[in-house]
Scaffold this motif. Structure first.
Motif, PDB file in Angstrom:
ATOM      1  N   ASN A 122      36.889  34.601  42.090  1.00 37.49           N
ATOM      2  CA  ASN A 122      35.922  35.273  42.961  1.00 37.49           C
ATOM      3  C   ASN A 122      34.516  34.788  42.608  1.00 37.49           C
ATOM      4  O   ASN A 122      34.008  35.071  41.521  1.00 37.49           O
ATOM      5  CB  ASN A 122      36.032  36.794  42.784  1.00 37.49           C
ATOM      6  N   LYS A 123      33.897  34.052  43.530  1.00 41.64           N
ATOM      7  CA  LYS A 123      32.591  33.484  43.215  1.00 41.64           C
ATOM      8  C   LYS A 123      31.522  34.550  43.020  1.00 41.64           C
ATOM      9  O   LYS A 123      30.525  34.319  42.332  1.00 41.64           O
ATOM     10  CB  LYS A 123      32.163  32.500  44.306  1.00 41.64           C
ATOM     11  N   ASN A 124      31.717  35.731  43.630  1.00 39.87           N
ATOM     12  CA  ASN A 124      30.738  36.813  43.464  1.00 39.87           C
ATOM     13  C   ASN A 124      30.750  37.396  42.052  1.00 39.87           C
ATOM     14  O   ASN A 124      29.816  38.089  41.651  1.00 39.87           O
ATOM     15  CB  ASN A 124      31.006  37.924  44.482  1.00 39.87           C
ATOM     16  N   LEU A 125      31.829  37.107  41.316  1.00 40.68           N
ATOM     17  CA  LEU A 125      31.937  37.558  39.923  1.00 40.68           C
ATOM     18  C   LEU A 125      31.897  36.370  38.961  1.00 40.68           C
ATOM     19  O   LEU A 125      32.381  36.456  37.833  1.00 40.68           O
ATOM     20  CB  LEU A 125      33.241  38.340  39.730  1.00 40.68           C
ATOM     21  N   THR A 155      31.208  33.526  36.310  1.00 39.84           N
ATOM     22  CA  THR A 155      30.582  33.405  34.992  1.00 39.84           C
ATOM     23  C   THR A 155      30.580  31.915  34.616  1.00 39.84           C
ATOM     24  O   THR A 155      31.223  31.088  35.267  1.00 39.84           O
ATOM     25  CB  THR A 155      31.345  34.205  33.925  1.00 39.84           C
ATOM     26  N   ASP A 201      33.796  30.021  34.343  1.00 39.84           N
ATOM     27  CA  ASP A 201      34.535  29.678  35.567  1.00 39.84           C
ATOM     28  C   ASP A 201      34.227  28.260  36.043  1.00 39.84           C
ATOM     29  O   ASP A 201      34.747  27.819  37.073  1.00 39.84           O
ATOM     30  CB  ASP A 201      34.198  30.669  36.687  1.00 39.84           C
ATOM     31  N   CYS A 238      25.603  31.972  42.352  1.00 39.16           N
ATOM     32  CA  CYS A 238      26.385  33.190  42.522  1.00 39.16           C
ATOM     33  C   CYS A 238      26.421  33.986  41.223  1.00 39.16           C
ATOM     34  O   CYS A 238      26.729  33.428  40.154  1.00 39.16           O
ATOM     35  CB  CYS A 238      27.814  32.868  42.963  1.00 39.16           C
ATOM     36  N   ASN A 239      26.097  35.275  41.347  1.00 37.09           N
ATOM     37  CA  ASN A 239      26.133  36.174  40.190  1.00 37.09           C
ATOM     38  C   ASN A 239      25.288  35.634  39.024  1.00 37.09           C
ATOM     39  O   ASN A 239      25.650  35.782  37.853  1.00 37.09           O
ATOM     40  CB  ASN A 239      27.586  36.401  39.744  1.00 37.09           C
TER      41      ASN A 239
END
Length: 464
Positions: free
Chosen positions: A142-145, A147, A150, A326-327
């Motif tokens: 999930n790109k919105n989460l 780190t 990843d 992202c994030n």
């Protein structure tokens, strides 16, 4: 007269007394000395004769070995390739029949991979492809989460196999082999071959004490030593924030392009015949600094083939993606549709095939004398049989084929088989046969009887 007689008698007595005082002559000792002397002479002659026999025997053995070595070199094609083929213990027949090989090449620094490239080498056509994988490629769920862990360049900290798995997922390939090179190996290699001539694209001025980097290199064609070579391939931007031009590809994109171009230069200049005298040094560098899972029995057959490689036959590019933030993490999202097309162009087509899948040559010979056109993947219907024993390999193979546009219209199972079989049911083009084999990274190609509208029957074996 009496006195004279007395005098003579005295002389005789003295003479006899003198003779009686002499040591008796030892005729036996003299004879023994002569015998020993003769024996020593004979021994010396025998030793010299034996020495000559040993020398001549060794010389004869050397001549026989040299003659056999020359014979093997000529049998293996002669010249530099024949010499190397013989030295590494391979044969011209093995080299002639080598399949394509895929290798994931990684350059590491501080336990992270700054460079990730998929390389395919085709010995039969002497073609090679090199695809850069952006080190910030997102491989999480999930790109919105997202780190930092990843990013694909962090997978090496888990294991090389984790990086292979991530790359296979991004590309749809099935890479088995990898090799990892530390940046200090690059320094050693470049210095060993006397430096590398390279056209540095821009002025480079960057310092980072945390990474022990001090890059200060002027733009232009020049001879780089090991330290400057490392600086060129690791450079991203200058101290003032400027980087490569947008047209060239800024920051990481520019660095990947420079890395690909520099690797071409290194290969070209390392393969010069003059460097054959440095083969032991190069082998030592590889032994000490390269980590790989490629068995020696595999490597030794490819080494002689690479000798003939021309870097003009090397195509290179980058896996397409879009930079995003992202994030709070800078990542690159790989465009799957574009990635599949790029993989097909670089790895799953032959030099006589255009990007749209149509043959641009006069024809592709299949079998003995049949000339046919290359089909698009979407036009090819497959029957895929499970001979691997379990379902994981089989399902992965089906997915891999479908992701590249093949139509899997029939499925089934058979007894467990070690070798993957690719059975051509319609006398298809050689390019189509080889594309399937190249995609699966394994497979024995055979011709079979027609079976409905099936183009190929593929039996997935345990070697997949």
């Amino acid at each position: 007269m009496k006195n004279d007689k007395s005098t003579n008698d005295n002389r005789k007595n003295k003479s006899n007394a003198s003779k009686s005082n002499r040591k008796p002559t030892n005729h036996n000792a003299s004879s023994k000395y002569q015998v020993d002397k003769a024996a020593n002479v004979r021994k010396k002659r025998k030793k010299r004769h034996t020495g000559r026999k040993i020398f001549l025997t060794i010389l004869l053995i050397l001549i026989i070995v040299a003659a056999y070595f020359v014979y093997k070199i000529n049998k293996n094609g002669g010249g530099l390739q024949g010499l190397i083929t013989t030295v590494v213990g391979s044969s011209s027949e093995k080299v002639k029949n080598l399949d394509d090989i895929y290798v994931l090449c990684m350059g590491k620094s501080q336990n992270m991979t700054d460079t990730i490239m998929v390389v395919k080498y085709s010995p039969k056509t002497q073609q090679a492809s090199m695809l850069s994988i952006p080190r910030d490629s997102f491989v999480g769920n999930n790109k919105n989460l997202a780190t930092a862990s990843d990013k694909i360049n962090c997978k090496y900290q888990i294991s090389p196999q984790s990086t292979i798995d991530a790359v296979n997922k991004l590309t749809g390939l099935k890479i088995k082999y990898y090799f990892t090179v530390d940046t200090k190996a690059l320094r050693k290699l470049v210095d060993t071959i006397g430096g590398v001539y390279f056209d540095v694209p821009i002025d480079m001025n960057y310092d980072d004490c945390t990474q022990d980097l001090a890059i200060h290199i002027k733009k232009g064609y020049q001879l780089l030593d090991g330290n400057n070579a490392e600086g060129v391939v690791r450079f991203r931007h200058n101290n003032n924030g400027t980087s490569y031009s947008t047209e060239y590809g800024d920051n990481d994109l520019g660095r990947m392009r420079t890395q690909r171009e520099f690797i071409k230069a290194v290969i070209s200049q390392t393969m010069k015949p003059s460097n054959i005298t440095k083969i032991n040094e190069l082998i030592n560098i590889a032994t000490e600094e390269v980590e790989t899972n490629i068995p020696w029995d595999v490597i030794k057959d490819y080494i002689p083939a690479v000798v003939k490689f021309d870097t003009n036959n090397l195509v290179s590019d980058m896996l397409p993606g879009t930079p995003q933030y992202c994030n709070g993490v800078s990542i690159i999202i790989i465009n799957q549709a574009q990635a599949q097309q790029k993989v097909k162009e670089m790895f799953l087509t032959t030099p006589n095939e255009s990007k749209d899948g149509n043959s641009i040559a006069e024809g592709n010979t299949v079998g003995s004398n049949n000339s046919v056109n290359v089909k698009k993947n979407s036009e090819i219907k497959l029957e895929v049989i499970n001979g691997a024993g379990g379902t994981s390999k089989y399902n992965a193979a089906v997915t891999q084929l479908q992701n590249q546009g093949y139509k899997v219209t029939k499925k089934g199972s058979s007894n467990v088989t070690k070798t993957t079989m690719i059975i051509d049911r319609k006398n298809n083009a050689l390019a189509n046969r080889e594309a399937i084999k190249s995609l699966l990274c394994t497979g024995k190609i055979e011709e079979g009887k027609a079976e409905g509208d099936i183009d190929f029957t593929i039996i997935i074996g345990q070697d997949y």
